[in-house]
Scaffold this motif. Structure first.
Motif, short mmCIF file in Angstrom:
data_model
loop_
_atom_site.label_atom_id
_atom_site.label_comp_id
_atom_site.label_asym_id
_atom_site.label_seq_id
_atom_site.Cartn_x
_atom_site.Cartn_y
_atom_site.Cartn_z
N GLN A 100 0.86 -1.18 0.00
CA GLN A 100 0.00 0.00 0.00
C GLN A 100 0.90 1.24 0.00
N PRO A 101 0.72 2.15 -0.94
CA PRO A 101 1.57 3.34 -0.96
C PRO A 101 1.33 4.22 0.26
N GLN A 102 2.41 4.87 0.73
CA GLN A 102 2.34 5.74 1.90
C GLN A 102 2.28 7.22 1.51
N SER A 103 2.85 7.55 0.34
CA SER A 103 2.87 8.93 -0.11
C SER A 103 3.01 8.97 -1.63
N MET A 104 2.86 10.17 -2.17
CA MET A 104 3.00 10.37 -3.61
C MET A 104 3.90 11.58 -3.82
N SER A 105 4.84 11.45 -4.76
CA SER A 105 5.70 12.58 -5.09
C SER A 105 5.30 13.15 -6.45
N ALA A 106 5.53 14.43 -6.59
CA ALA A 106 5.32 15.12 -7.87
C ALA A 106 6.57 15.92 -8.17
N ASP A 107 7.11 15.72 -9.35
CA ASP A 107 8.23 16.52 -9.84
C ASP A 107 7.70 17.36 -10.99
N VAL A 108 7.95 18.64 -10.92
CA VAL A 108 7.36 19.61 -11.85
C VAL A 108 8.49 20.37 -12.54
N VAL A 109 8.41 20.48 -13.85
CA VAL A 109 9.38 21.26 -14.62
C VAL A 109 8.65 22.48 -15.19
N LEU A 110 9.16 23.65 -14.82
CA LEU A 110 8.64 24.91 -15.34
C LEU A 110 9.74 25.57 -16.16
N VAL A 111 9.34 26.32 -17.18
CA VAL A 111 10.29 27.05 -18.02
C VAL A 111 9.78 28.48 -18.15
N ASP A 112 10.69 29.44 -17.94
CA ASP A 112 10.29 30.84 -18.07
C ASP A 112 10.40 31.29 -19.52
N SER A 113 9.96 32.51 -19.79
CA SER A 113 9.92 33.00 -21.18
C SER A 113 11.31 33.16 -21.79
N ALA A 114 12.36 33.19 -20.98
CA ALA A 114 13.73 33.26 -21.50
C ALA A 114 14.34 31.88 -21.69
N GLY A 115 13.58 30.82 -21.37
CA GLY A 115 14.08 29.46 -21.53
C GLY A 115 14.71 28.86 -20.30
N GLY A 116 14.75 29.60 -19.19
CA GLY A 116 15.33 29.09 -17.95
C GLY A 116 14.43 28.03 -17.31
N ARG A 117 15.04 26.96 -16.87
CA ARG A 117 14.31 25.83 -16.27
C ARG A 117 14.26 26.00 -14.75
N HIS A 118 13.09 25.70 -14.19
CA HIS A 118 12.88 25.79 -12.75
C HIS A 118 12.15 24.52 -12.29
N ASP A 119 12.86 23.67 -11.55
CA ASP A 119 12.30 22.40 -11.09
C ASP A 119 11.72 22.55 -9.69
N GLN A 120 10.60 21.89 -9.48
CA GLN A 120 9.92 21.88 -8.19
C GLN A 120 9.60 20.42 -7.84
N SER A 121 9.66 20.08 -6.55
CA SER A 121 9.28 18.74 -6.09
C SER A 121 8.43 18.87 -4.84
N ILE A 122 7.49 17.96 -4.70
CA ILE A 122 6.63 17.94 -3.53
C ILE A 122 6.26 16.49 -3.23
N VAL A 123 6.09 16.17 -1.96
CA VAL A 123 5.63 14.87 -1.52
C VAL A 123 4.43 15.08 -0.61
N VAL A 124 3.35 14.35 -0.86
CA VAL A 124 2.16 14.44 -0.01
C VAL A 124 1.81 13.06 0.52
N PRO A 125 1.25 13.01 1.73
CA PRO A 125 0.86 11.71 2.28
C PRO A 125 -0.38 11.18 1.58
N ILE A 126 -0.57 9.88 1.71
CA ILE A 126 -1.77 9.23 1.19
C ILE A 126 -2.63 8.84 2.39
N GLN A 127 -3.90 9.16 2.32
CA GLN A 127 -4.83 8.80 3.40
C GLN A 127 -5.16 7.35 3.35
#
Length: 127
Positions: A100-127
């Protein structure tokens, strides 16, 4: 200048529902990915990946959502500077995750108008 970006998942604890098919158990859930962009630089959501975690290892194979898939679902993925945007997801995780999974992760890739990459990560618990 690096933009300040926050990423969250609503609800803050997701519910996964097992479903059975092809002789194995799989999991499905739904949630909103909310991205807030502070400052003066617009951002584009370019890729997301979601992974179920069991608390002992890195977890399942990531479910990757490409730029093409994001644009097909949401249209332009622009998040204006100084605003937030919510993206609704309903991923289904296939076979290969036995405990049974305990949590879920999300990795997010954002790019700005100049082409710069900005990575974000988050982990949330599973009920």
């Amino acid at each position: 200048m690096t933009p300040f970006i926050t990423t969250s998942i609503v609800p803050q604890a997701v519910v996964v529902v097992p479903f059975f098919g092809f002789g194995c158990s799989s999991f499905a859930t739904n949630f909103d990915l909310v991205i807030k962009v502070f400052g003066t630089s617009d951002q584009f959501l370019r890729e997301t990946s979601f992974r179920l975690l069991d608390g002992t290892t890195r977890g399942s194979t990531p479910l990757v959502v490409s730029t093409k898939d994001l644009e097909g679902k949401f249209g332009p993925t622009l998040i204006h500077a100084g605003s937030s945007r919510s993206f609704g997801f309903a991923p289904q995780f296939g076979c290969g995750f036995s405990p049974q999974p305990q949590s879920m992760s999300a990795d997010v890739v954002l790019v700005d108008s100049a082409g710069g990459r900005h990575d974000q990560s988050i982990v949330v618990p599973i009920q």
